[in-house]
Scaffold this motif. Structure first.
Motif, mmCIF file in Angstrom:
data_model
loop_
_atom_site.group_PDB
_atom_site.id
_atom_site.type_symbol
_atom_site.label_atom_id
_atom_site.label_comp_id
_atom_site.label_asym_id
_atom_site.label_seq_id
_atom_site.Cartn_x
_atom_site.Cartn_y
_atom_site.Cartn_z
ATOM 1 N N HIS A 122 0.832 -1.204 0.000
ATOM 2 C CA HIS A 122 0.000 0.000 0.000
ATOM 3 C C HIS A 122 0.863 1.249 0.000
ATOM 4 C CE1 HIS A 122 0.615 1.608 4.102
ATOM 5 N NE2 HIS A 122 1.070 0.381 4.293
ATOM 6 N N GLY A 123 0.204 2.379 -0.202
ATOM 7 C CA GLY A 123 0.893 3.654 -0.127
ATOM 8 C C GLY A 123 -0.087 4.805 -0.153
ATOM 9 N N LEU A 124 0.458 5.997 -0.063
ATOM 10 C CA LEU A 124 -0.339 7.214 -0.091
ATOM 11 C C LEU A 124 0.294 8.156 -1.106
ATOM 12 C CD1 LEU A 124 -2.636 8.962 1.036
ATOM 13 C CD2 LEU A 124 -1.046 9.749 2.788
ATOM 14 N N ALA A 129 6.088 2.582 -1.609
ATOM 15 C CA ALA A 129 5.264 1.391 -1.407
ATOM 16 C C ALA A 129 5.702 0.714 -0.112
ATOM 17 C CB ALA A 129 5.440 0.436 -2.582
ATOM 18 N N ARG A 130 4.731 0.300 0.675
ATOM 19 C CA ARG A 130 5.011 -0.345 1.962
ATOM 20 C C ARG A 130 4.295 -1.688 2.050
ATOM 21 N NH1 ARG A 130 9.338 2.383 2.931
ATOM 22 N NH2 ARG A 130 9.008 4.558 3.427
ATOM 23 N N LEU A 131 4.922 -2.615 2.733
ATOM 24 C CA LEU A 131 4.312 -3.916 2.998
ATOM 25 C C LEU A 131 3.568 -3.823 4.315
ATOM 26 C CD1 LEU A 131 4.077 -6.916 2.132
ATOM 27 C CD2 LEU A 131 6.072 -7.351 3.606
ATOM 28 N N ARG A 132 2.305 -4.198 4.289
ATOM 29 C CA ARG A 132 1.483 -4.165 5.505
ATOM 30 C C ARG A 132 1.063 -5.584 5.843
ATOM 31 N NH1 ARG A 132 -0.768 -0.587 8.922
ATOM 32 N NH2 ARG A 132 -2.836 -1.000 9.757
ATOM 33 N N ALA A 134 -1.309 -8.090 7.414
ATOM 34 C CA ALA A 134 -2.743 -7.959 7.653
ATOM 35 C C ALA A 134 -3.378 -9.193 8.261
ATOM 36 C CB ALA A 134 -3.450 -7.645 6.324
ATOM 37 N N SER A 135 -2.612 -10.199 8.504
ATOM 38 C CA SER A 135 -3.151 -11.430 9.050
ATOM 39 C C SER A 135 -3.786 -11.179 10.408
ATOM 40 C CB SER A 135 -2.016 -12.464 9.191
ATOM 41 O OG SER A 135 -2.479 -13.609 9.847
ATOM 42 N N ASP A 136 -4.768 -11.995 10.755
ATOM 43 C CA ASP A 136 -5.351 -11.883 12.090
ATOM 44 C C ASP A 136 -4.451 -12.545 13.140
ATOM 45 O OD1 ASP A 136 -5.776 -14.493 11.332
ATOM 46 O OD2 ASP A 136 -7.943 -14.465 11.671
ATOM 47 N N ARG A 137 -3.310 -13.066 12.683
ATOM 48 C CA ARG A 137 -2.317 -13.642 13.591
ATOM 49 C C ARG A 137 -1.110 -12.715 13.657
ATOM 50 N NH1 ARG A 137 -1.629 -19.136 10.440
ATOM 51 N NH2 ARG A 137 -1.794 -17.650 8.756
ATOM 52 N N PRO A 138 -0.437 -12.611 14.810
ATOM 53 C CA PRO A 138 0.717 -11.735 14.912
ATOM 54 C C PRO A 138 1.809 -12.175 13.921
ATOM 55 C CG PRO A 138 0.011 -12.489 17.066
ATOM 56 C CD PRO A 138 -0.767 -13.256 16.048
ATOM 57 N N PRO A 139 2.646 -11.248 13.457
ATOM 58 C CA PRO A 139 2.652 -9.816 13.721
ATOM 59 C C PRO A 139 1.626 -9.091 12.858
ATOM 60 C CG PRO A 139 4.450 -10.356 12.266
ATOM 61 C CD PRO A 139 3.763 -11.652 12.607
ATOM 62 N N HIS A 140 1.248 -7.889 13.250
ATOM 63 C CA HIS A 140 0.291 -7.063 12.518
ATOM 64 C C HIS A 140 0.941 -5.744 12.119
ATOM 65 C CE1 HIS A 140 -2.850 -9.664 14.173
ATOM 66 N NE2 HIS A 140 -2.342 -9.451 15.362
ATOM 67 N N GLY A 141 0.297 -5.041 11.185
ATOM 68 C CA GLY A 141 0.687 -3.670 10.875
ATOM 69 C C GLY A 141 1.852 -3.559 9.920
ATOM 70 N N GLN A 142 2.512 -2.432 9.998
ATOM 71 C CA GLN A 142 3.587 -2.117 9.067
ATOM 72 C C GLN A 142 4.754 -3.065 9.257
ATOM 73 O OE1 GLN A 142 2.732 0.385 7.010
ATOM 74 N NE2 GLN A 142 4.453 -0.255 5.791
ATOM 75 N N ALA A 143 5.201 -3.672 8.164
ATOM 76 C CA ALA A 143 6.370 -4.544 8.230
ATOM 77 C C ALA A 143 7.618 -3.673 8.306
ATOM 78 C CB ALA A 143 6.432 -5.460 7.019
ATOM 79 N N GLY A 144 8.480 -3.943 9.273
ATOM 80 C CA GLY A 144 9.648 -3.112 9.485
ATOM 81 C C GLY A 144 10.773 -3.341 8.534
#
Length: 144
Positions: A122-124, A129-132, A134-144
């Protein structure tokens, strides 16, 4: 989800079909190609698929049905400005995908979880471009 799978997502090419033919390639942690920047303007965008939930290979017919359901869901979002055909290409895999302009992260997160996707790109605007995750299992959010 293990780091090797995240590395596979990061290394993939995320290709978007252009109106006049050809493809633009999105790479994680890189600026968007100028051909996509012109389409997006200041909107948010995402590159998402419904193929192979949780990165587990599924029969082609099941993937096609899920992809049609995702397209309907994307079209149903009031924020959607445009949807383009895409394809994610990794070392030994290819997945039909969509490049969608308009929906915010919350809407795409919800769809990614509904279609059991581990991650999406995704991006703005013309940002990177960023990898997010999204799984309902950890880890969540922005991939570092």
């Amino acid at each position: 989800m293990d780091n090797s799978l995240i590395d596979v997502y990061r290394a993939a090419d995320y290709r978007v079909r252009l109106t006049r033919g050809g493809w633009a390639c999105i790479r994680v942690d890189a600026a968007l190609p100028s051909s996509l920047q012109e389409m997006i303007g200041r909107h948010s965008w995402a590159f998402i698929t419904a193929w192979n939930p949780h990165s587990q290979k599924q029969p082609r017919a099941q993937n096609h049905a899920a992809q049609h359901a995702l397209l309907s869901a994307l079209r149903g979002l009031l924020q959607t400005v445009d949807i383009r055909l895409g394809i994610g290409v990794g070392g030994h895999w290819r997945e039909t995908s969509f490049f969608v302009i308009g929906p915010d992260l919350a809407a795409i997160d919800e769809l990614a979880q509904q279609f059991r996707q581990n991650a999406y790109v995704h991006g703005l605007g013309n940002g990177y471009a960023r990898l997010r995750l999204a799984s309902d299992r950890p880890p969540h959010g922005q991939a570092g």
